[in-house]
Write an enzyme that holds these catalytic residues in place. Structure first.
Site, short mmCIF file in Angstrom:
data_model
loop_
_atom_site.label_atom_id
_atom_site.label_comp_id
_atom_site.label_asym_id
_atom_site.label_seq_id
_atom_site.Cartn_x
_atom_site.Cartn_y
_atom_site.Cartn_z
N ASP A 27 0.80 -1.20 0.04
CA ASP A 27 0.02 0.09 0.04
C ASP A 27 0.72 1.29 -0.02
O ASP A 27 1.98 1.45 0.64
CB ASP A 27 -0.79 -0.16 1.24
CG ASP A 27 -2.05 0.94 1.16
OD1 ASP A 27 -2.77 1.09 0.19
OD2 ASP A 27 -1.90 1.78 2.23
N GLU A 42 0.88 -0.43 -5.04
CA GLU A 42 -0.12 0.66 -5.20
C GLU A 42 0.42 1.88 -5.48
O GLU A 42 1.04 2.62 -4.76
CB GLU A 42 -0.95 0.49 -3.73
CG GLU A 42 -2.17 1.37 -3.57
CD GLU A 42 -2.08 2.61 -3.23
OE1 GLU A 42 -1.79 3.52 -4.22
OE2 GLU A 42 -2.04 3.04 -2.15
N ASP A 91 -11.15 1.76 -0.39
CA ASP A 91 -11.34 3.33 -0.23
C ASP A 91 -12.38 4.17 -0.90
O ASP A 91 -12.62 5.43 -0.71
CB ASP A 91 -9.79 3.98 -0.13
CG ASP A 91 -8.79 3.79 1.00
OD1 ASP A 91 -9.71 3.41 2.14
OD2 ASP A 91 -7.91 3.89 1.01
#
Length: 512
Positions: free
Chosen positions: A296, A343, A396
């Site tokens: 991430d 990501e 998200d």
């Protein structure tokens, strides 16, 4: 890792699995979901981070880079192992709605039921746990002690513990409390053993069905974590252990004040001096646990946002160069062709693009982002390369159906025209559900891209609306609580997904 074959998968947190005990677990329901993915023609199950959650139940602000979340332990398996009775199992069933997680109730129940199971350990199980502790000596003793001390002091922030010697990890103080709280430490070891044993069984089952699991590694940890307490020299802390600078991202299209995450930043120069050994241990652990690891906020390796810890927003954050390819050169020396997804969302600059190219890792594209302007947006499917993981949305974002309502009428028309969805202007686009025509138009277009891996959030597979959104960044209420029901999973049009997956994997996008 470079994506060479066309594959697809579904994004769903373990916590969102259906079941009778208040939260998704690693037991039979997880195996049923693996079976469902196989029947849909999928190859991957992407999950969210599996570490212990914070006070707002976020898995992205964990108390450990290595531990598993005990809430995912399946009670029915404990019954089968003889650690719980049928009556105790029945009493643990949740009366809360099956589509949401009531964390306070859940935590109270689990604390009580796990203590009962712990009291019934056989000699054989105790020996197995001892072997597990030996195999995980690099992190488990510190994590279990940190957890016990946090409970003892009623304070997760270790800098506020009423014992300076423990804050500073003086050896004599550590030895003393380890002896005093040995049973409670053993209990925490027991929970991690249970989690690991059940996780290993689930992964073995999934791999046997041809399903690979994509794990999710948060770039940062909570300040209130065992890792920061044990390795303060690796983080940007002052002499008292408090953060000097913290993580986040500056203001952008999605957040006018930016996002102030508050995590401690790494001392990359200190980490470099020992060849990033803590990070290499962390990645080794993740690669052993998952088939592929999504890192991430990969952006932080190129440049990270540094915000003074005294700030109330991220407006005054500034970009600082990260370790970049120096870090990944060490990673490539340590691991042979690691399966990693980067990501790389957010601000794209030349340094980030170059870093991604140099590592060879696939980046991510989010189709929901493609239509928020009138430019040749990089998230438009015709701009995807083969070495790309393409998503309709992530945890998200709003759901696909919810996003259609969020778009302006002009952007909604642009999106549906792009997808060749001709019924949009009879308000058919508002129809949700498992056969939602507008969601299917988007999904079909995503599968027609050049990307070699497509991942769909379970909410988009089912055509669900914004009330099932998993997380809204910058907020702390009503996040991380969404759960699927058995009925919802049973209504998925398996034949439709299996058909488009077959066409996609045969590289026949024109007829999808």
């Amino acid at each position: 890792m470079s994506l060479k074959n066309r594959s697809s998968g579904v994004l769903m947190s373990v916590s969102s699995l259906p079941g009778d005990y208040g939260i998704g677990t690693l037991g039979t329901e997880a195996q049923h979901f693996v079976d469902l993915l196989q029947s849909m023609g999928c190859n991957y199950w992407q999950i969210l981070p599996v570490g212990p959650v914070d006070d707002y139940f976020s898995p992205y602000n964990s108390t450990s880079a290595f531990a598993g979340n005990p809430l995912f332990i399946d009670l029915e398996l404990l019954f089968k192992w003889g650690l719980l009775t049928a009556d105790e199992l029945s009493a643990s069933k949740s009366a809360d709605p099956p589509y949401s997680i009531n964390y306070p109730n859940l935590i109270n129940n689990r604390n009580a039921i796990f203590k009962i199971a712990y009291s019934r350990l056989s000699t054989s199980l105790k020996n197995d746990i001892d072997q597990y502790c030996l195999a995980n000596h690099e992190w488990l003793p510190d994590f279990s002690l940190y957890t016990v001390l946090s409970q003892h002091f009623l304070e997760k922030n270790w800098t506020k513990w009423n014992n300076p010697d423990l804050v500073k990890r003086q050896p004599a103080a550590l030895l003393s409390v380890t002896s005093a709280y040995q049973d409670e430490i053993d209990y925490q070891n027991f929970l991690q053993y249970l989690y690991d044993k059940q996780w290993t069984a689930l992964k073995t089952y999934a791999n046997g069905k041809g399903i690979k699991i994509i794990g999710d590694m948060p770039i940062y940890l909570a300040h209130t974590s065992a890792d920061v307490w044990c390795h303060p020299d690796l983080f940007q802390l002052d002499a008292n252990g408090s953060c000097v600078e913290v993580a986040g991202v500056p203001p952008d299209y999605f957040a006018k004040d930016g996002q102030l995450w508050g995590n401690p930043l790494y001392h990359w120069d200190v980490m470099k001096a020992d060849n990033y050994s803590w990070w290499m241990r962390r990645i080794k652990h993740a690669l052993e646990r998952f088939d592929t690891v999504r890192i991430d906020h990969f952006r932080a390796f190129s440049a990270y946002c540094s915000i003074p810890a005294t700030e109330e927003t991220a407006r005054n954050g500034r970009w600082i160069p990260g370790p970049a390819m120096d870090f990944f050169a060490q990673l490539q020396k340590t691991f042979l062709d690691p399966n990693i997804i980067a990501e790389d969302l957010g601000l794209q600059d030349e340094d980030l693009v170059k870093l991604l190219k140099d590592t060879g890792f696939p980046g991510m594209r989010i189709m929901e982002f493609a239509f928020i302007d009138d430019q040749n947006n990089l998230h438009l499917p015709h701009n995807y390369s083969a070495n790309t993981v393409a998503y309709s949305g992530t945890h998200d974002n709003n759901t696909l159906l919810g996003t259609f309502f969020d778009y302006t009428p002009e952007h909604r028309r642009y999106a549906f025209d792009y997808c060749g969805y001709t019924d949009a202007w009879e308000n058919q686009w508002q129809i949700g559900g498992h056969q939602s025509p507008s969601c299917r138009a988007f999904i079909r277009t995503l599968f027609q891209s050049a990307a070699n891996l497509v991942i769909l959030p379970i909410q988009d597979v089912c055509g669900y609306g914004s009330d099932t959104r998993m997380n809204e960044p910058g907020t702390v209420k009503n996040n991380w609580v969404f759960r699927m029901t058995r009925e919802g999973l049973s209504q998925i049009d398996v034949d439709w997904y299996n058909h488009i997956n077959q066409l996609y994997q045969r590289k026949e996008p024109s007829v999808i």
